[in-house]
Design a protein around this motif. Structure first.
Motif: not given
Ligand code: PLP
Length: 335
Positions: A50-51, A79, A193, A195-196, A198-199, A288, A291, A320
């Motif tokens: 996604n990054k 990632n 998923p 995490g931070s 943004g997605t 993975d 995530y 990813g």
């Molecule tokens: C493989 C993968 N999926 C999902 C995420 C989460 O995305 P976001 O940080 O935009 O929420 C990450 C963040 O590092 C990631 O590496």
């Protein structure tokens, strides 16, 4: 919403495919939904994920500002750090990383997975800080240090999750709506998923701005539910302000379940191991452990418990991360 005004570097050729997972769907049971997957693991740059979409906007901004060094941060097996390094290599920029260690010594330069790739992709400097460190402050410090060395640094926050980075997933939502329209695919739900954030923030904004009401469920793999939802909503509002558009996403549409997080970030769960193994063995697609494995465990559970039903189409956004598998082979020793 027209994103053409924003400088953008193209890191992927064309849209990522949407695939129907017949064998995986069947394995979830006769009363389960039909599962589709959007293959953002096949985005460009080293290893995809996604990054790459966020970096199209962030790195274009860095270049427009005349930066010569990208500096970003993440966990030890990040990632996002790998992809930032990959973009820097492609653009002829230097790249430095600040890594937060879950325990002292967690970063081992000879490690595998993303750590191996940091070396291969030419990380200029890697600084480690203890888990819980204020990463924004640590980034600022690394930026100030780079300036004293005569560099023009460009700082990218954790996960590339600021309003400019979120545009990557606003663009993804536009791409997705174009694909579903073209193939007359009606989606009842999207799972991904978080995490931070943004997605999820960019995707929700792009869907609602594109007049799509598809419900989206984020599976948080980092923060507890309340914090994940607050972080996502803050970023949505900041991005709306950045774009000068009215409020597009109502607060109650931001959903981040933490049921599948387990004991914490990067810590394995039995459901994650099962989901990663099931998708690999029914469809030949790798997830993975940190995530997408946990997010898919959530989708599997919601399908088996009847929340997602027969006749419904559920799309999993594959963000990813498979290089992270190679850092943790012991997790899969028993599967
Ligand atoms: C493989 C993968 N999926 C999902 C995420 C989460 O995305 P976001 O940080 O935009 O929420 C990450 C963040 O590092 C990631 O590496």
């Amino acid at each position: 919403m027209d994103l053409a005004a924003f400088p953008r570097r193209p890191y992927t050729n064309g849209p990522t495919p949407i695939q129907r997972l017949d064998r995986f769907s069947r394995a979830l049971g006769a009363d389960g939904p039909t599962v589709y997957i959007k293959r953002d693991d096949q985005l460009g740059l080293a290893g995809g994920g996604n990054k790459a979409r966020k970096l199209e906007f962030l790195v274009a901004d860095a270049l427009a500002r005349g930066a010569d060094t990208l500096i970003t941060c993440g966990g030890v097996q990040s990632n996002h750090c790998r992809l930032t390094l990959s973009a820097a290599a492609k653009e002829g920029l230097r790249c430095r990383l600040v890594l937060a260690e879950s325990a002292p010594g967690a970063y081992r330069p000879e490690g595998n997975g993303n750590v191996l790739l940091y070396r291969l992709l030419g990380a200029e400097r890697i600084t480690t800080v203890p888990w819980g460190t204020d990463l924004l402050a640590a980034l600022d410090q690394a930026g100030a240090q780079a300036e004293t060395e005569g560099r023009r640094p460009y700082l990218i926050p954790l996960g590339g999750s600021n309003p400019l980075g979120a545009l990557g997933y606003l663009a993804c939502a536009q791409e997705l709506l174009g694909q579903t329209r073209e193939s007359a695919l009606e989606l009842q739900h999207i799972v991904l998923p978080v995490g931070s954030a943004g997605t999820l923030a960019g995707l929700l904004l792009g869907l609602r701005a594109g007049h799509s009401a598809i419900p989206v469920t984020g599976m948080t793999v980092l923060n507890p539910r309340a914090k994940a939802e607050a972080t996502t909503l803050d970023l949505i509002r900041a991005t709306e302000r950045f774009l000068g558009c009215p409020v597009t996403v109502p607060a109650d549409q931001v959903v981040c379940l933490d049921v599948y997080l387990g004991a914490g970030y990067t810590l394995p769960t039995a459901a994650m191991l099962e989901a990663v193994t099931l998708l690999a063995r029914t469809e030949g697609i790798l997830l993975d452990p940190t995530y997408t494995g946990k997010a898919m465990a959530g989708l599997v559970d919601l399908a088996r418990s009847g929340r997602f039903k027969r006749g419904e189409n559920v799309l999993f956004l594959h963000t990813g991360g498979a290089p992270g598998l190679y850092a943790r082979p012991e997790l899969f020793a028993g599967v």
